[in-house]
Design an enzyme around this catalytic site. Structure first.
Site, PDB file in Angstrom:
ATOM      1  N   VAL A  62       0.814  -1.230   0.000  1.00  6.49           N
ATOM      2  CA  VAL A  62       0.000   0.000   0.000  1.00  6.49           C
ATOM      3  C   VAL A  62       0.843   1.273   0.000  1.00  6.49           C
ATOM      4  O   VAL A  62       0.320   2.357  -0.269  1.00  6.49           O
ATOM      5  CB  VAL A  62      -0.998   0.041   1.185  1.00  6.49           C
ATOM      6  CG1 VAL A  62      -2.036  -1.066   1.071  1.00  6.49           C
ATOM      7  CG2 VAL A  62      -0.292   0.009   2.531  1.00  6.49           C
ATOM      8  N   TYR A 152       4.573   4.693  15.866  1.00  3.61           N
ATOM      9  CA  TYR A 152       3.227   4.123  15.682  1.00  3.61           C
ATOM     10  C   TYR A 152       2.145   5.045  16.256  1.00  3.61           C
ATOM     11  O   TYR A 152       1.102   5.246  15.647  1.00  3.61           O
ATOM     12  CB  TYR A 152       3.207   2.756  16.368  1.00  3.61           C
ATOM     13  CG  TYR A 152       1.959   1.938  16.216  1.00  3.61           C
ATOM     14  CD1 TYR A 152       1.726   1.187  15.055  1.00  3.61           C
ATOM     15  CD2 TYR A 152       1.010   1.857  17.241  1.00  3.61           C
ATOM     16  CE1 TYR A 152       0.589   0.399  14.930  1.00  3.61           C
ATOM     17  CE2 TYR A 152      -0.129   1.069  17.128  1.00  3.61           C
ATOM     18  CZ  TYR A 152      -0.325   0.340  15.966  1.00  3.61           C
ATOM     19  OH  TYR A 152      -1.454  -0.439  15.837  1.00  3.61           O
ATOM     20  N   LYS A 156      -0.859   6.662  14.172  1.00  5.36           N
ATOM     21  CA  LYS A 156      -2.257   6.359  14.495  1.00  5.36           C
ATOM     22  C   LYS A 156      -3.031   7.617  14.893  1.00  5.36           C
ATOM     23  O   LYS A 156      -4.247   7.701  14.660  1.00  5.36           O
ATOM     24  CB  LYS A 156      -2.339   5.287  15.580  1.00  5.36           C
ATOM     25  CG  LYS A 156      -1.861   3.914  15.114  1.00  5.36           C
ATOM     26  CD  LYS A 156      -2.572   3.470  13.841  1.00  5.36           C
ATOM     27  CE  LYS A 156      -2.514   1.975  13.621  1.00  5.36           C
ATOM     28  NZ  LYS A 156      -3.137   1.583  12.326  1.00  5.36           N
TER      29      LYS A 156
HETATM   30  P1  NAP Z   1      -1.241  -8.150  11.626  1.00  6.79           P
HETATM   31  O1  NAP Z   1      -1.814  -9.458  12.100  1.00  6.79           O
HETATM   32  O2  NAP Z   1       0.214  -7.904  11.754  1.00  6.79           O
HETATM   33  O3  NAP Z   1      -1.730  -7.950  10.118  1.00  6.79           O
HETATM   34  C1  NAP Z   1      -1.340  -6.796   9.391  1.00  6.79           C
HETATM   35  C2  NAP Z   1      -1.337  -7.151   7.921  1.00  6.79           C
HETATM   36  O4  NAP Z   1      -0.916  -5.976   7.185  1.00  6.79           O
HETATM   37  C3  NAP Z   1      -0.354  -8.265   7.586  1.00  6.79           C
HETATM   38  O5  NAP Z   1      -0.979  -9.256   6.792  1.00  6.79           O
HETATM   39  C4  NAP Z   1       0.754  -7.528   6.831  1.00  6.79           C
HETATM   40  O6  NAP Z   1       1.402  -8.294   5.840  1.00  6.79           O
HETATM   41  C5  NAP Z   1      -0.031  -6.410   6.177  1.00  6.79           C
HETATM   42  N1  NAP Z   1       0.862  -5.369   5.693  1.00  6.79           N
HETATM   43  C6  NAP Z   1       1.971  -4.864   6.290  1.00  6.79           C
HETATM   44  N2  NAP Z   1       2.561  -3.955   5.513  1.00  6.79           N
HETATM   45  C7  NAP Z   1       1.806  -3.868   4.380  1.00  6.79           C
HETATM   46  C8  NAP Z   1       1.925  -3.116   3.193  1.00  6.79           C
HETATM   47  N3  NAP Z   1       2.924  -2.238   2.994  1.00  6.79           N
HETATM   48  N4  NAP Z   1       0.986  -3.294   2.231  1.00  6.79           N
HETATM   49  C9  NAP Z   1      -0.016  -4.168   2.400  1.00  6.79           C
HETATM   50  N5  NAP Z   1      -0.181  -4.921   3.499  1.00  6.79           N
HETATM   51  C10 NAP Z   1       0.729  -4.774   4.484  1.00  6.79           C
HETATM   52  O7  NAP Z   1      -1.945  -6.922  12.376  1.00  6.79           O
HETATM   53  P2  NAP Z   1      -3.382  -6.742  13.047  1.00  6.79           P
HETATM   54  O8  NAP Z   1      -3.200  -6.905  14.511  1.00  6.79           O
HETATM   55  O9  NAP Z   1      -4.404  -7.542  12.322  1.00  6.79           O
HETATM   56  O10 NAP Z   1      -3.597  -5.180  12.794  1.00  6.79           O
HETATM   57  C11 NAP Z   1      -4.410  -4.658  11.748  1.00  6.79           C
HETATM   58  C12 NAP Z   1      -4.523  -3.139  11.928  1.00  6.79           C
HETATM   59  O11 NAP Z   1      -5.094  -2.848  13.205  1.00  6.79           O
HETATM   60  C13 NAP Z   1      -3.189  -2.399  11.867  1.00  6.79           C
HETATM   61  O12 NAP Z   1      -3.359  -1.156  11.238  1.00  6.79           O
HETATM   62  C14 NAP Z   1      -2.858  -2.211  13.328  1.00  6.79           C
HETATM   63  O13 NAP Z   1      -1.983  -1.147  13.524  1.00  6.79           O
HETATM   64  C15 NAP Z   1      -4.242  -1.976  13.903  1.00  6.79           C
HETATM   65  N6  NAP Z   1      -4.347  -2.239  15.339  1.00  6.79           N
HETATM   66  C16 NAP Z   1      -4.107  -3.487  15.859  1.00  6.79           C
HETATM   67  C17 NAP Z   1      -4.223  -3.692  17.222  1.00  6.79           C
HETATM   68  C18 NAP Z   1      -3.978  -5.033  17.881  1.00  6.79           C
HETATM   69  O14 NAP Z   1      -4.024  -5.103  19.127  1.00  6.79           O
HETATM   70  N7  NAP Z   1      -3.752  -6.110  17.147  1.00  6.79           N
HETATM   71  C19 NAP Z   1      -4.564  -2.627  18.064  1.00  6.79           C
HETATM   72  C20 NAP Z   1      -4.778  -1.378  17.508  1.00  6.79           C
HETATM   73  C21 NAP Z   1      -4.686  -1.194  16.140  1.00  6.79           C
HETATM   74  P3  NAP Z   1       2.640  -9.254   6.198  1.00  6.79           P
HETATM   75  O15 NAP Z   1       2.081 -10.328   7.025  1.00  6.79           O
HETATM   76  O16 NAP Z   1       3.136  -9.738   4.878  1.00  6.79           O
HETATM   77  O17 NAP Z   1       3.623  -8.381   6.936  1.00  6.79           O
END
Ligand code: NAP
Length: 251
Positions: A62, A152, A156
């Site tokens: 992205v 981060y 955010k």
């Molecule tokens: P995750 O399991 O690490 O999944 C994130 C996904 O984004 C991964 O599949 C990753 O691909 C992909 N990604 C990374 N860089 C990218 C790029 N340049 N282009 C396209 N895709 C890319 O994370 P998650 O916990 O599901 O988090 C999803 C969102 O929620 C994020 O924005 C995160 O900051 C936010 N969030 C999460 C939490 C939490 O507690 N988990 C809390 C607050 C906010 P790869 O696997 O190939 O790296």
């Protein structure tokens, strides 16, 4: 009955994004699964198709302008004009400020902020033409500040300002923009944090749950449910909002 729309969910090969993709498909929409690894995207798309939905997997970084343009055009050609966009792709590169490298800073900004900007700029042309659209951006409780996350938390918090500006600019075209700020959600991202600080993921979740008013950590389905609301037809008067989905009122 739900009108079928075409949705793009970024970072949807796993975690929150994969669950959001499944939920939007369950809601009756066609879904494009965007992530870095096209094969991983395709397995989520195949799962949706096997359950009776319409989906494609598209390998897109992205933060890459050319790949974003090509990926969104492919969605328009194969599924139809995309009008729901969920900017979910994200990475963490945590470190205390004095140890944070320039590349830790730049890569976090590139995926969250540049990525959401490029994707939104590309998709809004279809939304404004259709006179209908929904943009949902993933922020975080870290927007309020979190030790070890200068990069981060800045990204955010930036997502929240970006969301409010999109709401102001795109409202007249029938497009809403809202943000979701999750608290602790059990995914590979939080598992990686547990590993980095040297505790088991189960112990990490148990300790986190004790501090959360509803006494449990969040699941990807909690976020998918909120995305489903923002993307719904009935949510057209809700725009420029940030909803904290954190099991309580604060981080
Ligand atoms: P995750 O399991 O690490 O999944 C994130 C996904 O984004 C991964 O599949 C990753 O691909 C992909 N990604 C990374 N860089 C990218 C790029 N340049 N282009 C396209 N895709 C890319 O994370 P998650 O916990 O599901 O988090 C999803 C969102 O929620 C994020 O924005 C995160 O900051 C936010 N969030 C999460 C939490 C939490 O507690 N988990 C809390 C607050 C906010 P790869 O696997 O190939 O790296």
């Amino acid at each position: 009955m739900t009108t079928q729309r075409i949705a793009i969910v970024t970072g949807a090969a796993r975690g929150i994004g994969a669950q959001v993709a499944r939920r939007l498909a369950d809601d009756g929409h066609a879904v494009a699964v965007f992530d870095l690894d096209e094969a991983a995207c395709q397995s989520v798309a195949d799962e949706i198709t096997a359950a009776g939905g319409r989906a494609i997997g598209v390998g897109v970084d992205v933060s890459d302008e050319v790949k974003v343009e090509a990926g969104v055009s492919r969605v328009a050609a194969e599924l139809g004009p995309p009008t729901i966009l969920v900017n979910n792709a994200g990475i963490i590169r945590d470190n205390l400020l004095f140890k944070m490298s320039v590349s830790d800073w730049d890569s976090v900004m590139a995926v969250h902020l540049r990525g959401a900007f490029l994707m939104s700029r590309e998709v809004q042309q279809y939304q404004t033409k259709e006179g209908w659209g929904r943009i949902v951006n993933l922020s975080s409780t870290s927007a309020l500040g979190n030790r070890g996350q200068a990069n981060y938390s800045a990204a955010k918090a930036g997502m929240q300002g970006f969301t409010k500006t999109l709401a102001l600019e795109l409202g007249r075209f029938g497009v809403t923009a809202n943000a979701i700020a999750p608290g602790f959600i059990a995914t590979d991202m939080t598992a990686a944090t547990a590993e980095r600080i040297g505790v088991s993921f189960d112990d990490f979740k148990t300790a986190a749950a004790k501090e959360i008013p509803v006494q449990r950590v969040g699941e990807p389905a909690d976020i998918a449910h909120t995305v489903s609301f923002f993307a719904s037809e009935g949510a057209g008067f809700v725009s420029g909002q940030v909803i904290y989905v954190a099991g309580g009122p604060k981080a």
